[in-house]
Design a protein around this motif. Sequence first.
Motif, PDB file in Angstrom:
ATOM      1  N   ASN A   9      -2.264  38.353  -9.350  1.00 51.32           N
ATOM      2  CA  ASN A   9      -1.772  38.032 -10.689  1.00 51.32           C
ATOM      3  C   ASN A   9      -2.549  36.797 -11.145  1.00 51.32           C
ATOM      4  O   ASN A   9      -2.522  35.764 -10.473  1.00 51.32           O
ATOM      5  N   VAL A  10      -3.264  36.909 -12.262  1.00 54.95           N
ATOM      6  CA  VAL A  10      -4.155  35.837 -12.723  1.00 54.95           C
ATOM      7  C   VAL A  10      -3.897  35.525 -14.189  1.00 54.95           C
ATOM      8  O   VAL A  10      -3.300  36.310 -14.908  1.00 54.95           O
ATOM      9  N   GLU A  11      -4.395  34.378 -14.645  1.00 55.87           N
ATOM     10  CA  GLU A  11      -4.092  33.934 -16.011  1.00 55.87           C
ATOM     11  C   GLU A  11      -4.907  34.639 -17.091  1.00 55.87           C
ATOM     12  O   GLU A  11      -4.442  34.751 -18.222  1.00 55.87           O
ATOM     13  N   ASP A  12      -6.110  35.102 -16.796  1.00 60.03           N
ATOM     14  CA  ASP A  12      -6.950  35.715 -17.828  1.00 60.03           C
ATOM     15  C   ASP A  12      -7.774  36.852 -17.230  1.00 60.03           C
ATOM     16  O   ASP A  12      -8.976  36.707 -16.991  1.00 60.03           O
ATOM     17  N   LEU A  54      -2.148  40.262 -15.476  1.00 60.82           N
ATOM     18  CA  LEU A  54      -1.297  39.137 -15.905  1.00 60.82           C
ATOM     19  C   LEU A  54       0.089  39.704 -16.156  1.00 60.82           C
ATOM     20  O   LEU A  54       0.361  40.258 -17.216  1.00 60.82           O
ATOM     21  N   ALA A  57       3.406  36.161 -17.002  1.00 60.34           N
ATOM     22  CA  ALA A  57       2.620  34.921 -17.016  1.00 60.34           C
ATOM     23  C   ALA A  57       3.226  33.813 -16.151  1.00 60.34           C
ATOM     24  O   ALA A  57       2.499  33.061 -15.519  1.00 60.34           O
ATOM     25  N   HIS A  58       4.543  33.695 -16.117  1.00 60.06           N
ATOM     26  CA  HIS A  58       5.146  32.579 -15.375  1.00 60.06           C
ATOM     27  C   HIS A  58       5.058  32.758 -13.857  1.00 60.06           C
ATOM     28  O   HIS A  58       5.411  31.849 -13.116  1.00 60.06           O
ATOM     29  N   VAL A  60       2.109  33.557 -12.257  1.00 58.06           N
ATOM     30  CA  VAL A  60       0.729  33.385 -11.788  1.00 58.06           C
ATOM     31  C   VAL A  60       0.714  32.219 -10.806  1.00 58.06           C
ATOM     32  O   VAL A  60       1.157  31.118 -11.136  1.00 58.06           O
ATOM     33  N   PRO A  62      -0.441  28.986  -8.710  1.00 62.51           N
ATOM     34  CA  PRO A  62      -1.250  27.835  -9.137  1.00 62.51           C
ATOM     35  C   PRO A  62      -2.542  27.735  -8.318  1.00 62.51           C
ATOM     36  O   PRO A  62      -2.730  26.822  -7.513  1.00 62.51           O
ATOM     37  N   TRP A 113     -11.227  29.943 -13.157  1.00 56.48           N
ATOM     38  CA  TRP A 113      -9.766  29.990 -13.298  1.00 56.48           C
ATOM     39  C   TRP A 113      -9.063  29.425 -12.080  1.00 56.48           C
ATOM     40  O   TRP A 113      -7.851  29.497 -11.955  1.00 56.48           O
TER      41      TRP A 113
END
Length: 132
Positions: A9-12, A54, A57-58, A60, A62, A113
Amino acid sequence: MKLEHFALNVEDPLAMTDWYTQHLGMRVVRQQKEAPYTTFFADDSGRIMVEIYLNPAHEVPPYRTMNPLLVHLAFVSENPTKDKDRLCAAGATLVSDQHLEDGSHLVMLRDPWGLALQLCKRASAMLARVEW
């Protein structure tokens, strides 16, 4: 059983897909252009895939602050120094550059990222090169 893919799971995922295909030679096998942007890309063997998305979103991880030994994608590199320089020029950042006693050369980077990438030149190949 054979490993098919590893999912992250990634941000972009769309931008990451572009970067991984352009700079690491991955190719898109399947891609969803709408959320959650699920994308499968494969290495040049066509036998191993990474899935990124994604969703949500919450959740992903760190990646930027995680120790790279918790999770990283490792790529075989014939010339880790050259690949390190090329990837850093494309937005990756250097974490470590190690020459092991057995003659292996391992470079740890973070992609733009924050996901950790390792470039591996092993003194002795760990996986046999199999032609499928």
